[in-house]
Motif scaffolding. Structure first.
Motif, PDB file in Angstrom:
ATOM      1  N   TYR A 189      91.068  39.131  53.809  1.00  0.00           N
ATOM      2  CA  TYR A 189      91.608  37.741  54.599  1.00  0.00           C
ATOM      3  C   TYR A 189      92.003  36.578  53.938  1.00  0.00           C
ATOM      4  O   TYR A 189      91.059  36.497  52.986  1.00  0.00           O
ATOM      5  CB  TYR A 189      90.637  37.417  55.970  1.00  0.00           C
ATOM      6  N   LYS A 190      92.832  35.974  54.106  1.00  0.00           N
ATOM      7  CA  LYS A 190      93.361  34.644  53.198  1.00  0.00           C
ATOM      8  C   LYS A 190      92.899  33.582  54.108  1.00  0.00           C
ATOM      9  O   LYS A 190      92.591  33.668  55.211  1.00  0.00           O
ATOM     10  CB  LYS A 190      94.811  34.637  53.147  1.00  0.00           C
ATOM     11  N   PRO A 191      92.735  32.262  53.485  1.00  0.00           N
ATOM     12  CA  PRO A 191      92.143  31.199  54.366  1.00  0.00           C
ATOM     13  C   PRO A 191      93.013  31.022  55.586  1.00  0.00           C
ATOM     14  O   PRO A 191      92.375  30.680  56.744  1.00  0.00           O
ATOM     15  CB  PRO A 191      92.479  29.946  53.296  1.00  0.00           C
ATOM     16  N   GLU A 192      94.318  31.095  55.660  1.00  0.00           N
ATOM     17  CA  GLU A 192      94.703  30.897  56.925  1.00  0.00           C
ATOM     18  C   GLU A 192      94.630  32.014  58.207  1.00  0.00           C
ATOM     19  O   GLU A 192      94.834  31.743  59.136  1.00  0.00           O
ATOM     20  CB  GLU A 192      96.369  30.861  56.800  1.00  0.00           C
ATOM     21  N   ASP A 193      94.015  32.951  57.607  1.00  0.00           N
ATOM     22  CA  ASP A 193      93.751  34.049  58.679  1.00  0.00           C
ATOM     23  C   ASP A 193      92.303  34.113  59.113  1.00  0.00           C
ATOM     24  O   ASP A 193      91.841  34.740  59.964  1.00  0.00           O
ATOM     25  CB  ASP A 193      93.600  35.628  57.772  1.00  0.00           C
TER      26      ASP A 193
END
Length: 113
Positions: free
Chosen positions: A41-45
């Protein structure tokens, strides 16, 4: 008025596990990863449902933050991060990169009454 639930991270982790936050997220070079499914997961996720800061009783440098997380695909879990002098700077940057709109208005669980 602040109401302290617990002095130990494990009590909060158990509380949230009982509420369905069962995934354990780990930090890697690529972002947060679900330790069981290996989904990254990336920060926006990431959505921060709650967080709480701890300071060690015997050592003030022993500091951590417990994050209660939901992901864009509705995975619920927790992640414990060190902060202060012993913090992993890349991990701290990852959490700074989570959009402010992804933080619950009541994210600081020490504010609960």
């Amino acid at each position: 008025m602040k109401k302290e639930y617990s002095k130990h991270e494990t009590d909060y982790i158990k509380k949230y596990t009982d509420e369905g936050y069962i995934s354990n997220f780990l930090f890697t070079d690529n972002g947060l990863i679900d330790s069981e499914t290996k989904q990254e997961y990336k920060p926006e996720d990431i959505f921060i449902v709650a967080h709480h800061r701890y300071e060690g009783m015997s050592d003030p440098d022993d500091m951590s933050i417990l994050y209660v997380i939901e992901t864009k695909d509705n995975i619920k879990g927790t992640h414990l991060i060190g902060y202060g002098p012993t913090a992993d700077l890349e991990e701290a940057e990852f959490f700074k990169d989570i959009p402010k709109k992804n933080y619950s208005k009541n994210a600081d669980i020490s504010e609960l009454t």
